[in-house]
Design a protein around this motif. Structure first.
Motif, PDB file in Angstrom:
ATOM      1  N   LEU A 114      17.468  14.951 -25.000  1.00 38.66           N
ATOM      2  CA  LEU A 114      17.791  15.491 -26.317  1.00 38.66           C
ATOM      3  C   LEU A 114      19.297  15.677 -26.482  1.00 38.66           C
ATOM      4  O   LEU A 114      19.873  15.277 -27.509  1.00 38.66           O
ATOM      5  N   TYR A 115      19.966  16.252 -25.490  1.00 41.62           N
ATOM      6  CA  TYR A 115      21.394  16.518 -25.615  1.00 41.62           C
ATOM      7  C   TYR A 115      22.191  15.217 -25.698  1.00 41.62           C
ATOM      8  O   TYR A 115      23.166  15.131 -26.467  1.00 41.62           O
ATOM      9  N   ARG A 116      21.803  14.199 -24.919  1.00 41.48           N
ATOM     10  CA  ARG A 116      22.487  12.901 -25.014  1.00 41.48           C
ATOM     11  C   ARG A 116      22.305  12.307 -26.407  1.00 41.48           C
ATOM     12  O   ARG A 116      23.235  11.743 -26.989  1.00 41.48           O
ATOM     13  N   MET A 117      21.090  12.425 -26.933  1.00 39.38           N
ATOM     14  CA  MET A 117      20.809  11.880 -28.260  1.00 39.38           C
ATOM     15  C   MET A 117      21.670  12.566 -29.322  1.00 39.38           C
ATOM     16  O   MET A 117      22.244  11.909 -30.197  1.00 39.38           O
ATOM     17  N   LEU A 118      21.798  13.890 -29.250  1.00 34.37           N
ATOM     18  CA  LEU A 118      22.581  14.617 -30.235  1.00 34.37           C
ATOM     19  C   LEU A 118      24.062  14.246 -30.189  1.00 34.37           C
ATOM     20  O   LEU A 118      24.743  14.252 -31.221  1.00 34.37           O
ATOM     21  N   LEU A 119      24.564  13.924 -29.000  1.00 36.78           N
ATOM     22  CA  LEU A 119      25.978  13.600 -28.863  1.00 36.78           C
ATOM     23  C   LEU A 119      26.286  12.123 -29.099  1.00 36.78           C
ATOM     24  O   LEU A 119      27.404  11.787 -29.506  1.00 36.78           O
ATOM     25  N   GLU A 120      25.305  11.247 -28.873  1.00 32.38           N
ATOM     26  CA  GLU A 120      25.578   9.816 -28.954  1.00 32.38           C
ATOM     27  C   GLU A 120      25.276   9.210 -30.321  1.00 32.38           C
ATOM     28  O   GLU A 120      25.896   8.230 -30.718  1.00 32.38           O
ATOM     29  N   LYS A 121      24.336   9.777 -31.050  1.00 35.28           N
ATOM     30  CA  LYS A 121      24.012   9.232 -32.363  1.00 35.28           C
ATOM     31  C   LYS A 121      25.101   9.602 -33.367  1.00 35.28           C
ATOM     32  O   LYS A 121      25.821  10.585 -33.190  1.00 35.28           O
ATOM     33  N   PRO A 122      25.252   8.823 -34.460  1.00 37.85           N
ATOM     34  CA  PRO A 122      26.252   9.152 -35.483  1.00 37.85           C
ATOM     35  C   PRO A 122      26.074  10.575 -35.988  1.00 37.85           C
ATOM     36  O   PRO A 122      24.960  11.010 -36.282  1.00 37.85           O
ATOM     37  N   VAL A 123      27.173  11.299 -36.083  1.00 40.37           N
ATOM     38  CA  VAL A 123      27.101  12.733 -36.350  1.00 40.37           C
ATOM     39  C   VAL A 123      26.468  13.049 -37.703  1.00 40.37           C
ATOM     40  O   VAL A 123      25.755  14.052 -37.843  1.00 40.37           O
ATOM     41  N   LEU A 124      26.682  12.216 -38.712  1.00 40.96           N
ATOM     42  CA  LEU A 124      26.088  12.496 -40.020  1.00 40.96           C
ATOM     43  C   LEU A 124      24.568  12.349 -39.983  1.00 40.96           C
ATOM     44  O   LEU A 124      23.845  13.088 -40.656  1.00 40.96           O
ATOM     45  N   LYS A 125      24.063  11.414 -39.183  1.00 44.28           N
ATOM     46  CA  LYS A 125      22.620  11.278 -39.019  1.00 44.28           C
ATOM     47  C   LYS A 125      22.056  12.473 -38.244  1.00 44.28           C
ATOM     48  O   LYS A 125      20.970  12.967 -38.558  1.00 44.28           O
ATOM     49  N   VAL A 126      22.803  12.910 -37.238  1.00 45.82           N
ATOM     50  CA  VAL A 126      22.368  14.088 -36.480  1.00 45.82           C
ATOM     51  C   VAL A 126      22.322  15.305 -37.395  1.00 45.82           C
ATOM     52  O   VAL A 126      21.379  16.104 -37.344  1.00 45.82           O
ATOM     53  N   GLU A 127      23.328  15.445 -38.237  1.00 42.07           N
ATOM     54  CA  GLU A 127      23.381  16.592 -39.153  1.00 42.07           C
ATOM     55  C   GLU A 127      22.179  16.600 -40.092  1.00 42.07           C
ATOM     56  O   GLU A 127      21.556  17.639 -40.314  1.00 42.07           O
ATOM     57  N   ARG A 128      21.801  15.427 -40.621  1.00 40.63           N
ATOM     58  CA  ARG A 128      20.638  15.349 -41.506  1.00 40.63           C
ATOM     59  C   ARG A 128      19.349  15.637 -40.743  1.00 40.63           C
ATOM     60  O   ARG A 128      18.446  16.306 -41.257  1.00 40.63           O
ATOM     61  N   ALA A 129      19.262  15.128 -39.510  1.00 36.12           N
ATOM     62  CA  ALA A 129      18.057  15.360 -38.709  1.00 36.12           C
ATOM     63  C   ALA A 129      17.896  16.841 -38.378  1.00 36.12           C
ATOM     64  O   ALA A 129      16.787  17.385 -38.428  1.00 36.12           O
ATOM     65  N   LEU A 130      18.994  17.515 -38.055  1.00 31.58           N
ATOM     66  CA  LEU A 130      18.925  18.940 -37.771  1.00 31.58           C
ATOM     67  C   LEU A 130      18.452  19.716 -39.001  1.00 31.58           C
ATOM     68  O   LEU A 130      17.583  20.590 -38.900  1.00 31.58           O
ATOM     69  N   SER A 131      18.996  19.385 -40.156  1.00 28.12           N
ATOM     70  CA  SER A 131      18.580  20.068 -41.384  1.00 28.12           C
ATOM     71  C   SER A 131      17.099  19.848 -41.653  1.00 28.12           C
ATOM     72  O   SER A 131      16.380  20.773 -42.059  1.00 28.12           O
TER      73      SER A 131
END
Length: 271
Positions: A114-131
């Motif tokens: 999970l932590y690797r995924m959060l750091l390696e994926k594009p940050v804007l996609k991560v931000e939308r996924a978190l929301s």
């Protein structure tokens, strides 16, 4: 004889139906779901049975009333995953992994993934996924009650899961996603925590997942606190970068009796 000819024509028509499309998802869970859905669709389209065509109809065709209409492959679950992927850029299995991380239901290896995924994926996609996941957690069918360490139980004393709202999920310290920050004395950023509960106070604690480094220093204030019902708390961040580098960090907000919330920090300095 005329009925048999018509039935044979229907069988030939079914034989020309195209195979269900393959979605090409990268996750194992999505592939398994897709395979199961495809098998079900094929069985519905070409399944045997005596049907309304009489004795001669057993074998290649289903009943005459349903043979000409094959159900669309994929079903409701696939359509839901597709909408989530369109919304967040994450496949269904990735969103499930993130939700389990927020619920503290992952083993150590799962947390590392999970932590690797959060750091390696594009940050804007991560931000939308978190929301997307945080919104899901606000209206769960039933609270899991699983937690460890600081989180204690799964609910507050009155039985409701604490409802924390974050003003943002990504800190860029004013640099944005396509701009490098200049080396300065200190960069600052902040976010607002809101206790949306109408009944209970909310106790939180902040931590950083990575090990300390000599390249930069990250200050957080306050690192823990108690927010009254229907109230807010501002948390300030100070980033002092000592040498040109890329800062990729995950900050975790843990809520007592509730969930874990991840904040991404991504900053790159001029060389």
């Amino acid at each position: 004889e005329e009925a048999l000819e018509m039935q044979e024509a229907m069988c030939r028509l079914l034989g020309t139906l195209p195979d269900p499309p393959h979605t090409g998802t990268s996750s194992i869970d999505s592939a398994v779901e897709e395979a199961a859905a495809t098998a079900a669709a094929l069985a519905s389209a070409g399944g045997g049975g005596a049907g309304a065509g009489g004795a001669g109809g057993a074998g290649c065709c289903a009943g005459a009333g349903g043979a000409a209409t094959a159900p669309a492959p994929g079903g409701l679950a696939d359509s839901e995953d597709t909408s989530s992927e369109t919304l967040t850029g994450f496949v269904g299995a990735d969103l499930a992994l993130l939700e389990k991380g927020c619920r503290e239901e992952l083993p150590p290896q799962g947390r590392d993934v999970l932590y690797r995924m959060l750091l390696e994926k594009p940050v804007l996609k991560v931000e939308r996924a978190l929301s997307h996941v945080y919104e899901t957690l606000r209206t769960p069918p039933k609270a899991s009650g699983k937690s460890s360490g600081f989180l204690g139980g799964g609910k507050s004393k009155k039985g409701a899961v604490p409802d924390l709202r974050l003003s943002k999920n990504y800190l860029d310290f004013g640099c944005g996603t396509h701009k490098k920050c200049a080396l300065t004395e200190a960069l600052t950023d902040k976010l607002t925590l809101t206790n949306a509960s109408k009944e209970n106070k909310l106790k939180f604690k902040v931590s950083v997942l990575s090990e300390p480094t000599t390249n930069f220093m990250l200050g957080i204030s306050p690192k823990e606190g108690l927010i009254k019902k229907k109230s807010e708390q501002t948390v300030s961040f100070t980033l002092a970068i000592k040498k040109p580098s890329k800062v990729n960090q995950i900050v975790v907000f843990e809520v007592e009796g509730g969930y874990r919330y991840f904040i991404i920090i991504k900053v790159e300095t001029d060389q």
